[in-house]
Design an enzyme around this catalytic site. Structure first.
Site, short mmCIF file in Angstrom:
data_model
loop_
_atom_site.label_atom_id
_atom_site.label_comp_id
_atom_site.label_asym_id
_atom_site.label_seq_id
_atom_site.Cartn_x
_atom_site.Cartn_y
_atom_site.Cartn_z
N HIS A 108 17.02 -37.36 32.28
CA HIS A 108 18.10 -37.03 31.36
C HIS A 108 18.13 -38.10 30.27
O HIS A 108 18.19 -39.30 30.57
CB HIS A 108 19.46 -37.02 32.07
CG HIS A 108 19.54 -36.07 33.22
ND1 HIS A 108 19.56 -34.70 33.07
CD2 HIS A 108 19.60 -36.30 34.56
CE1 HIS A 108 19.64 -34.12 34.26
NE2 HIS A 108 19.67 -35.08 35.18
N ALA B 119 24.59 -37.35 37.99
CA ALA B 119 23.26 -37.91 37.78
C ALA B 119 23.09 -38.60 36.43
O ALA B 119 21.96 -38.92 36.04
CB ALA B 119 22.22 -36.79 37.91
N ASN C 104 24.74 -29.65 35.47
CA ASN C 104 26.07 -30.24 35.50
C ASN C 104 26.16 -31.47 34.61
O ASN C 104 27.24 -31.82 34.13
CB ASN C 104 26.45 -30.61 36.94
CG ASN C 104 26.82 -29.40 37.78
OD1 ASN C 104 27.59 -28.55 37.35
ND2 ASN C 104 26.25 -29.30 38.96
#
Length: 265
Positions: A216, A117, A186
């Site tokens: 993020h 991602a 992750n």
């Protein structure tokens, strides 16, 4: 003409279903789905035979892990030792340095990782090649319910559940945080793999009731410059801990592994 890669999917969930369906429909170059491994009976839900892990390793050239860090720990080394390649989606498992060393030293199968991602990892790797990055920060923001963990005390859970704005849930390094959030961070491990140092990457996990998109933010600086990447993703409706983009990142990695031409590597 490229040889056909026989692929097995481990995990028929939010990631595995999308990846496996694309493979079954012939949308990934020379890759062919030959089997699926899952701990639940899938019946006709899977477009290929459901087999045991042992059978999958025997049948396949490449195993795609889409079922969590535990699969990497239990099976990773055995897959590679058998001569079968392994594509890991749950990069958080690689914060265990002993495991990472074993996988990187195992063979003759090859191990691959996917960025999942987050983007910009190729640039961080390039910058790192000129010298260690001086500072790397990752801030991950998700809905509170996706971040709840068994180890959390009553006070933290209460603050998360009643929050009207952002709440910092944990701060630490890429060595520490993925262990505490095995299904949700992750990205921290992926950034650390690109940077080459678990302890250089400082991670902050934030719960925000307004975070209808997972966010993020990666900030880094090094000898050649400073870098900032921000991505926001819709969470998967069936598994909000996973962003909907992740299976497509896995498919991109699969296309690169199996030799599809005309794409950026």
């Amino acid at each position: 003409m490229s040889a056909v890669h026989k692929v097995g999917i481990v995990g028929w969930g939010a990631i595995g279903r999308v990846v496996g369906t694309a493979l079954a429909e012939g949308r990934v170059g020379s890759a062919e789905l030959v089997c699926v491994v899952d701990n639940r009976p899938l019946g006709e839900a899977a477009p290929a035979a459901q087999v045991t892990f042992e059978e999958a390793v025997e049948r396949c050239d490449l195993i795609v892990e889409a079922a969590g860090q535990g699969v990497v720990r239990e099976w990773g080394e055995r897959v590679l030792a058998s001569g079968t390649d392994l594509l890991i989606a749950s990069t958080g498992a690689l914060t265990d340095e002993d495991l990472a060393k074993k996988l990187l030293a195992a063979g003759p199968g090859r191990v691959y990782f996917t960025g999942g991602a987050v983007g910009g990892l190729d640039l961080l790797q390039a910058a790192r090649s000129m010298g260690p990055l001086e500072e790397v920060r990752l801030t991950t923001t998700k809905l509170p319910g996706t971040l709840e963990q068994p180890w959390m005390d009553a006070d933290l859970l209460s603050r998360m559940r009643t929050a009207t704005g952002p709440v910092v849930v944990m701060s630490g390094t890429a060595r520490d945080v993925p262990v505490k959030f095995p299904r949700s961070t992750n990205v921290a491990a992926s950034v650390a793999l690109a940077v080459g140092d678990l302890d250089t990457v400082r991670v902050q996990v934030v719960a925000d009731p307004a975070a209808h998109r997972t966010r993020h933010v990666v900030e880094a600086s090094g000898p050649l410059g400073a870098y900032r990447f921000e991505v926001t993703h819709l969470p998967d409706p069936d598994n909000p801990a996973t962003s909907r983009i992740v299976p497509y990142a896995v498919l991109r990695s699969l296309a690169a592994i199996t030799g599809r031409t005309g794409q950026i590597l």
